[in-house]
Design an enzyme around this catalytic site. Structure first.
Site, PDB file in Angstrom:
ATOM      1  CB  SER A  61      -0.847  -0.037   1.275  1.00  0.00           C
ATOM      2  OG  SER A  61      -1.399   1.212   1.550  1.00  0.00           O
ATOM      3  CE1 TYR A 112      -3.793  -2.544   5.539  1.00  0.00           C
ATOM      4  CE2 TYR A 112      -3.385  -0.250   4.930  1.00  0.00           C
ATOM      5  CZ  TYR A 112      -3.668  -1.555   4.570  1.00  0.00           C
ATOM      6  OH  TYR A 112      -3.822  -1.873   3.235  1.00  0.00           O
ATOM      7  CE  LYS A 128      -1.539  -4.548   3.478  1.00  0.00           C
ATOM      8  NZ  LYS A 128      -1.863  -5.827   2.854  1.00  0.00           N
ATOM      9  CG  PHE A 134      -0.794   5.396  -5.049  1.00  0.00           C
ATOM     10  CD1 PHE A 134       0.184   4.430  -5.273  1.00  0.00           C
ATOM     11  CD2 PHE A 134      -0.388   6.591  -4.498  1.00  0.00           C
ATOM     12  CE1 PHE A 134       1.531   4.658  -4.969  1.00  0.00           C
ATOM     13  CE2 PHE A 134       0.952   6.846  -4.193  1.00  0.00           C
ATOM     14  CZ  PHE A 134       1.907   5.875  -4.429  1.00  0.00           C
ATOM     15  NE  ARG A 180      -5.345  10.609   0.341  1.00  0.00           N
ATOM     16  CZ  ARG A 180      -5.097  11.764   0.968  1.00  0.00           C
ATOM     17  NH1 ARG A 180      -4.732  12.847   0.277  1.00  0.00           N
ATOM     18  NH2 ARG A 180      -5.200  11.849   2.284  1.00  0.00           N
TER      19      ARG A 180
HETATM   20  P1  NAD Z   1     -10.957  -6.848   1.101  1.00  0.00           P
HETATM   21  O1  NAD Z   1     -11.165  -6.771   2.566  1.00  0.00           O
HETATM   22  O2  NAD Z   1     -12.129  -6.646   0.222  1.00  0.00           O
HETATM   23  O3  NAD Z   1     -10.235  -8.227   0.710  1.00  0.00           O
HETATM   24  C1  NAD Z   1      -9.398  -8.926   1.583  1.00  0.00           C
HETATM   25  C2  NAD Z   1      -9.911 -10.356   1.607  1.00  0.00           C
HETATM   26  O4  NAD Z   1      -9.078 -11.125   2.482  1.00  0.00           O
HETATM   27  C3  NAD Z   1     -11.332 -10.455   2.147  1.00  0.00           C
HETATM   28  O5  NAD Z   1     -12.089 -11.263   1.295  1.00  0.00           O
HETATM   29  C4  NAD Z   1     -11.154 -11.093   3.518  1.00  0.00           C
HETATM   30  O6  NAD Z   1     -12.286 -11.865   3.885  1.00  0.00           O
HETATM   31  C5  NAD Z   1      -9.914 -11.926   3.313  1.00  0.00           C
HETATM   32  N1  NAD Z   1      -9.145 -12.210   4.524  1.00  0.00           N
HETATM   33  C6  NAD Z   1      -8.754 -11.342   5.474  1.00  0.00           C
HETATM   34  N2  NAD Z   1      -8.043 -11.975   6.412  1.00  0.00           N
HETATM   35  C7  NAD Z   1      -7.960 -13.280   6.030  1.00  0.00           C
HETATM   36  C8  NAD Z   1      -7.347 -14.437   6.573  1.00  0.00           C
HETATM   37  N3  NAD Z   1      -6.679 -14.388   7.729  1.00  0.00           N
HETATM   38  N4  NAD Z   1      -7.448 -15.607   5.920  1.00  0.00           N
HETATM   39  C9  NAD Z   1      -8.138 -15.673   4.760  1.00  0.00           C
HETATM   40  N5  NAD Z   1      -8.745 -14.621   4.205  1.00  0.00           N
HETATM   41  C10 NAD Z   1      -8.660 -13.435   4.839  1.00  0.00           C
HETATM   42  O7  NAD Z   1      -9.828  -5.788   0.744  1.00  0.00           O
HETATM   43  P2  NAD Z   1      -9.275  -5.318  -0.659  1.00  0.00           P
HETATM   44  O8  NAD Z   1      -9.624  -3.888  -0.807  1.00  0.00           O
HETATM   45  O9  NAD Z   1      -9.651  -6.267  -1.719  1.00  0.00           O
HETATM   46  O10 NAD Z   1      -7.717  -5.401  -0.350  1.00  0.00           O
HETATM   47  C11 NAD Z   1      -6.936  -6.509  -0.713  1.00  0.00           C
HETATM   48  C12 NAD Z   1      -5.538  -6.300  -0.182  1.00  0.00           C
HETATM   49  O11 NAD Z   1      -5.016  -5.078  -0.703  1.00  0.00           O
HETATM   50  C13 NAD Z   1      -5.453  -6.189   1.337  1.00  0.00           C
HETATM   51  O12 NAD Z   1      -4.292  -6.851   1.767  1.00  0.00           O
HETATM   52  C14 NAD Z   1      -5.314  -4.691   1.574  1.00  0.00           C
HETATM   53  O13 NAD Z   1      -4.604  -4.411   2.761  1.00  0.00           O
HETATM   54  C15 NAD Z   1      -4.540  -4.245   0.352  1.00  0.00           C
HETATM   55  N6  NAD Z   1      -4.784  -2.845   0.010  1.00  0.00           N
HETATM   56  C16 NAD Z   1      -6.048  -2.402  -0.193  1.00  0.00           C
HETATM   57  C17 NAD Z   1      -6.267  -1.061  -0.484  1.00  0.00           C
HETATM   58  C18 NAD Z   1      -7.665  -0.547  -0.679  1.00  0.00           C
HETATM   59  O14 NAD Z   1      -7.873   0.666  -0.565  1.00  0.00           O
HETATM   60  N7  NAD Z   1      -8.661  -1.371  -1.010  1.00  0.00           N
HETATM   61  C19 NAD Z   1      -5.185  -0.159  -0.585  1.00  0.00           C
HETATM   62  C20 NAD Z   1      -3.892  -0.663  -0.402  1.00  0.00           C
HETATM   63  C21 NAD Z   1      -3.703  -2.000  -0.106  1.00  0.00           C
HETATM   64  C1  UD1 Z   2      -6.823   5.750   3.481  1.00  0.00           C
HETATM   65  C2  UD1 Z   2      -5.862   5.332   4.537  1.00  0.00           C
HETATM   66  C3  UD1 Z   2      -4.687   4.650   3.864  1.00  0.00           C
HETATM   67  C4  UD1 Z   2      -5.161   3.486   2.996  1.00  0.00           C
HETATM   68  C5  UD1 Z   2      -6.141   4.032   1.964  1.00  0.00           C
HETATM   69  C6  UD1 Z   2      -6.690   2.971   1.075  1.00  0.00           C
HETATM   70  C7  UD1 Z   2      -6.137   6.943   6.356  1.00  0.00           C
HETATM   71  C8  UD1 Z   2      -5.538   8.113   7.073  1.00  0.00           C
HETATM   72  N1  UD1 Z   2      -5.455   6.510   5.284  1.00  0.00           N
HETATM   73  O1  UD1 Z   2      -6.131   6.626   2.645  1.00  0.00           O
HETATM   74  O2  UD1 Z   2      -3.796   4.194   4.844  1.00  0.00           O
HETATM   75  O3  UD1 Z   2      -4.084   2.895   2.314  1.00  0.00           O
HETATM   76  O4  UD1 Z   2      -7.214   4.649   2.676  1.00  0.00           O
HETATM   77  O5  UD1 Z   2      -7.476   2.078   1.822  1.00  0.00           O
HETATM   78  O6  UD1 Z   2      -7.183   6.436   6.734  1.00  0.00           O
HETATM   79  N2  UD1 Z   2     -12.273  12.038   2.674  1.00  0.00           N
HETATM   80  C9  UD1 Z   2     -13.288  12.917   2.971  1.00  0.00           C
HETATM   81  N3  UD1 Z   2     -14.407  12.411   3.536  1.00  0.00           N
HETATM   82  C10 UD1 Z   2     -14.573  11.077   3.830  1.00  0.00           C
HETATM   83  C11 UD1 Z   2     -13.530  10.206   3.529  1.00  0.00           C
HETATM   84  C12 UD1 Z   2     -12.378  10.716   2.958  1.00  0.00           C
HETATM   85  O7  UD1 Z   2     -13.180  14.101   2.726  1.00  0.00           O
HETATM   86  O8  UD1 Z   2     -15.626  10.696   4.362  1.00  0.00           O
HETATM   87  C13 UD1 Z   2     -11.065  12.558   1.999  1.00  0.00           C
HETATM   88  C14 UD1 Z   2      -9.782  12.337   2.767  1.00  0.00           C
HETATM   89  O9  UD1 Z   2      -9.527  13.400   3.638  1.00  0.00           O
HETATM   90  C15 UD1 Z   2      -8.773  12.233   1.622  1.00  0.00           C
HETATM   91  C16 UD1 Z   2      -9.578  11.596   0.480  1.00  0.00           C
HETATM   92  O10 UD1 Z   2     -10.941  11.839   0.791  1.00  0.00           O
HETATM   93  O11 UD1 Z   2      -8.377  13.499   1.205  1.00  0.00           O
HETATM   94  C17 UD1 Z   2      -9.358  10.103   0.354  1.00  0.00           C
HETATM   95  O12 UD1 Z   2      -9.597   9.485   1.612  1.00  0.00           O
HETATM   96  P1  UD1 Z   2      -9.648   7.893   1.762  1.00  0.00           P
HETATM   97  O13 UD1 Z   2     -10.530   7.314   0.736  1.00  0.00           O
HETATM   98  O14 UD1 Z   2      -9.955   7.604   3.190  1.00  0.00           O
HETATM   99  O15 UD1 Z   2      -8.180   7.401   1.403  1.00  0.00           O
HETATM  100  P2  UD1 Z   2      -6.752   7.860   1.978  1.00  0.00           P
HETATM  101  O16 UD1 Z   2      -6.885   8.928   2.978  1.00  0.00           O
HETATM  102  O17 UD1 Z   2      -5.891   8.137   0.817  1.00  0.00           O
END
Ligand code: NAD
Ligand code: UD1
Length: 352
Positions: free
Chosen positions: A137, A161, A165, A191, A244
């Site tokens: 992430s 968190y 990572k 991102f 973002r």
């Molecule tokens: P998500 O929660 O939708 O998917 C994660 C999946 O992993 C879920 O289906 C959950 O049930 C499963 N899971 C969690 N713990 C588990 C375990 N111990 N054993 C088996 N399954 C398990 O999230 P996502 O948005 O699809 O994210 C996927 C990955 O990407 C995650 O590792 C997350 O940290 C990373 N990531 C996500 C974002 C984002 O904004 N979505 C950003 C950066 C990184």
């Molecule tokens: C958040 C997490 C980051 C994670 C990413 C993707 C925090 C501080 N950071 O990032 O660690 O990797 O999600 O899961 O939680 N915003 C509003 N109103 C809202 C929600 C968000 O104005 O209700 C704004 C935030 O201030 C930011 C932008 O929207 O400027 C994006 O926010 P968000 O979607 O939460 O993502 P990140 O802050 O980038």
């Protein structure tokens, strides 16, 4: 390479990636504990493929299991051998991802994300499967200026968190450097993943409270919430709201297939790669585009800044472009259209 294990494959990014893997003819083994997802996402993936004329039923093996239990992982490797579909690579999505929950309950995050990954790597070593694409992430970076973030930027997470990572990245890097190692490892630093598959069949369905902006926008637009709270109007950005790098989940899914193809062709290595678009969007711009594309209203109010937020987080994605030959194809309008299509067609998420 024919068979891939996808951990967390029923989740948001995992389900979209499973769709592409199946479309490209891979056999996939999915392990998911469904702690933040539903097996219905996989059923919908199969439906999309069916509509495309692809019967993938026999290409996917879904197991309700937890990576915290090494035996659950080993069971799948054994199954892949029995079926003569030996797992050759892993795409590792399984993990907990809420920043706020990680502050409240850090132990669960370390156990699930870090211990779970150690378990996975141990079983992979045992079965001599040493190719892995890991979900990292942008949270690993220290973000203070408005400059694009490249992979050389200082890593200094600000929440548990993010630390899980970064720790996993370090473990994977150590594995690669270990004696006689032939691990091939790509750590993809996402991102802001948003949007949904254009079919409207699969999308983001967070269980419980969603803190990220995109689910908030769609919930306000559909009337589940009265207004979007914008966190801060005094950031040093073009309109005072946070910037973002929002990336369409299908572009992200494609990045995983590109990373897999890259790894198997190259020498053993550990590499961290940003997956973002390189373009920033402010909160106000995001709302305006969403309203215009979907002809809906997203009422909002300005609130105080959210603790821990940054003004601007944008990827330098040149490494992904040059190494993986990967380019994001979808823009912010596509993100707004596809995410809304998913929300309108599935007001209750996968409970429909
Ligand atoms: P998500 O929660 O939708 O998917 C994660 C999946 O992993 C879920 O289906 C959950 O049930 C499963 N899971 C969690 N713990 C588990 C375990 N111990 N054993 C088996 N399954 C398990 O999230 P996502 O948005 O699809 O994210 C996927 C990955 O990407 C995650 O590792 C997350 O940290 C990373 N990531 C996500 C974002 C984002 O904004 N979505 C950003 C950066 C990184
Ligand atoms: C958040 C997490 C980051 C994670 C990413 C993707 C925090 C501080 N950071 O990032 O660690 O990797 O999600 O899961 O939680 N915003 C509003 N109103 C809202 C929600 C968000 O104005 O209700 C704004 C935030 O201030 C930011 C932008 O929207 O400027 C994006 O926010 P968000 O979607 O939460 O993502 P990140 O802050 O980038």
């Amino acid at each position: 390479m024919k068979s891939v294990l996808v951990t967390g494959g029923a989740g948001f990014i995992g389900s979209h990636t499973c769709l592409l893997l199946l479309e490209q003819g891979y056999n996939i083994f999915v392990i998911d504990s469904f702690i933040n997802s539903s097996s219905r996402s996989i059923k919908k993936v199969l439906l999309i493929l069916k509509e495309m004329g692809i019967d993938a039923q026999r290409k996917i093996h879904l197991t309700n299991g937890d990576i915290k239990n090494p035996s659950d992982i080993e069971h799948i490797f054994k199954m892949s051998y029995k079926l003569d579909k030996k797992i050759e690579a892993v795409i590792h999505f399984a993990g907990l991802k809420s920043v706020s929950d990680s502050i409240i309950d850090p132990i669960s995050y370390w156990e699930n994300n870090v211990v779970g990954t150690i378990n996975l790597c141990k079983v992979m070593e045992k079965y001599n499967c040493k190719n892995i694409v890991f979900s990292s992430s942008a949270t690993v970076y220290k973000t203070e200026s408005n400059k694009l973030l490249n992979e050389e930027n200082i890593c200094e997470p600000v929440n548990p968190y993010g630390y899980t990572k970064l720790t996993i990245e370090r473990i994977l890097k150590n594995l690669h450097s270990s004696k006689s190692s032939n691990w091939r490892i790509a750590s993809l630093r996402y991102f802001n993943p948003v949007g949904a598959h254009h079919s409207g069949f699969i999308g983001e369905d967070p269980l419980g409270k969603a803190n990220n902006i995109y689910p908030q926008i769609t919930r306000v637009a559909i009337g589940k919430q009265s207004r979007l709270k914008i966190f801060g109007s005094d950031w040093p950005t073009s309109d005072g709201t946070g910037v973002r790098d929002y990336i369409h989940v299908m572009d992200l899914a494609e990045g995983h297939l590109s990373a897999l193809n890259y790894l198997i062709k190259k020498k053993p290595q550990f590499i961290a790669i940003n997956l973002g678009t390189g373009k920033g969007t402010t909160v106000l711009e995001f709302i305006k585009i969403f309203e215009k594309v979907n002809k809906v209203k997203v009422p909002f109010s300005f609130e105080d800044r959210r603790p821990g937020d940054n003004a601007s987080v944008i990827a330098d994605n040149s490494l992904a472009k040059s190494l993986l030959n990967w380019h994001p194809k979808r823009n912010i309008e596509d993100i707004c259209k596809d995410g809304w299509n998913w929300q309108v067609n599935n007001p209750k998420g996968y409970l429909n």
